[in-house]
Design an enzyme around this catalytic site. Structure first.
Site, PDB file in Angstrom:
ATOM      1  N   CYS A 124       0.281  16.204 -25.621  1.00 41.33           N
ATOM      2  CA  CYS A 124       0.437  15.753 -24.241  1.00 41.33           C
ATOM      3  C   CYS A 124       1.827  15.166 -24.029  1.00 41.33           C
ATOM      4  O   CYS A 124       2.524  15.505 -23.061  1.00 41.33           O
ATOM      5  CB  CYS A 124      -0.645  14.727 -23.908  1.00 41.33           C
ATOM      6  SG  CYS A 124      -0.747  14.297 -22.158  1.00 41.33           S
ATOM      7  N   CYS A 125       2.264  14.299 -24.946  1.00 40.82           N
ATOM      8  CA  CYS A 125       3.609  13.718 -24.835  1.00 40.82           C
ATOM      9  C   CYS A 125       4.694  14.786 -24.940  1.00 40.82           C
ATOM     10  O   CYS A 125       5.708  14.716 -24.247  1.00 40.82           O
ATOM     11  CB  CYS A 125       3.817  12.675 -25.927  1.00 40.82           C
ATOM     12  SG  CYS A 125       2.957  11.113 -25.669  1.00 40.82           S
ATOM     13  N   CYS A 207       2.342   5.644 -19.868  1.00 41.01           N
ATOM     14  CA  CYS A 207       1.336   6.274 -19.020  1.00 41.01           C
ATOM     15  C   CYS A 207       0.084   5.402 -18.980  1.00 41.01           C
ATOM     16  O   CYS A 207      -0.334   4.828 -19.992  1.00 41.01           O
ATOM     17  CB  CYS A 207       0.991   7.655 -19.562  1.00 41.01           C
ATOM     18  SG  CYS A 207       2.353   8.841 -19.466  1.00 41.01           S
ATOM     19  N   CYS A 210      -2.847   5.616 -21.606  1.00 37.69           N
ATOM     20  CA  CYS A 210      -2.504   5.336 -23.000  1.00 37.69           C
ATOM     21  C   CYS A 210      -1.829   3.987 -23.191  1.00 37.69           C
ATOM     22  O   CYS A 210      -1.176   3.749 -24.211  1.00 37.69           O
ATOM     23  CB  CYS A 210      -1.591   6.441 -23.541  1.00 37.69           C
ATOM     24  SG  CYS A 210      -2.304   8.094 -23.466  1.00 37.69           S
ATOM     25  N   CYS A 233       6.366   8.322 -28.562  1.00 32.73           N
ATOM     26  CA  CYS A 233       6.010   9.528 -27.814  1.00 32.73           C
ATOM     27  C   CYS A 233       6.785  10.756 -28.269  1.00 32.73           C
ATOM     28  O   CYS A 233       6.426  11.872 -27.906  1.00 32.73           O
ATOM     29  CB  CYS A 233       6.239   9.296 -26.320  1.00 32.73           C
ATOM     30  SG  CYS A 233       7.949   8.914 -25.896  1.00 32.73           S
TER      31      CYS A 233
END
Length: 237
Positions: A124-125, A207, A210, A233
């Site tokens: 995702c990162c 985010c 998280c 990240c």
């Protein structure tokens, strides 16, 4: 040192420049470090900001008025973070550039399934931050960040000027040697904008899904990806 004005320097030239500057500027005031960067790179210098605060953007605007400030809008930010970005753009002499991923959150959910950040936070990162920054840095030779050595053990060796080998850019951390107390003193002295979440128990802001508040005694990064065995990240290695 004079600005680079003829052509684009090659990677080996930039690397040598970064290594020399890292030695010569270690211990220098943050504004002097950014002054060197502004003189050396001019408009090929940018600042990246997570909009936790505007300290480095404020310093950079003093050294290079109108400097580009890159903000990665992952689609998962707290509303307070977006509001801080908008306030920075309105108040400081900077050019805020908002960078977005190739996929919207909805498109990512459709392709990879919902809540990818829970199942595979690294992926995702990578898609919502790392790829976006790499594309956004394309026209610059140097980028400045707000990394500090006291934030976590993984950042303890951060140089004030270093070489980003992955992106072949000069990487500048003008407040690397600052403490949290130094940051707070600068904010008070200059009336610098800060994200309201810093007053609500968040020591490091990323985010929303998280990021959690930190407890007393935890380091500033403890609230990021809590329980996932992840501390960075990927933007900074």
């Amino acid at each position: 040192m004079t600005a680079i004005t003829t052509g684009r320097p090659r990677a080996e030239e930039l690397r040598a420049l970064a290594e020399r500057a890292g030695r010569e500027l270690e211990g220098a005031p943050a504004l002097d470090i950014l002054g060197w960067a502004a003189e050396t790179f001019g408009p090929r210098l940018c600042v990246t900001s997570s909009m936790a605060d505007a300290v480095v953007a404020h310093l950079a605007a003093r050294a290079l008025p109108g400097v580009d400030v890159l903000f990665l809008d992952t689609g998962y930010h707290f509303p307070e973070t977006i509001g801080t970005r908008d306030a920075v753009e309105a108040v400081l002499d900077v050019n805020v550039i908002t960078l977005t991923p190739r996929r919207t959150v909805a498109e990512q959910d459709a392709e990879f399934g919902p809540r990818l950040h829970e199942r595979n936070p690294d992926l995702c990162c990578a898609m919502r931050k790392v790829e976006v920054l790499e594309a956004g840095l394309g026209s610059y030779d140097a980028w400045a960040t707000g990394l500090r050595r006291d934030e976590s053990p993984t950042r303890a060796g951060t140089p004030v000027v270093g070489w980003d080998a992955t992106r072949e850019k000069v990487k500048i951390a003008p407040i690397a040697h600052w403490t949290q107390a130094d940051v707070e003193a600068y904010v008070r002295e200059h009336g610098v904008l800060t994200n309201p979440l810093l007053q609500d128990g968040y020591a490091s802001i990323g985010c929303a899904p998280c990021t959690r508040r930190t407890a007393e005694g935890e380091d500033a990064r403890a609230g990021r990806w809590a329980g996932m065995g992840k501390t960075e990240c990927g933007l900074h290695g």
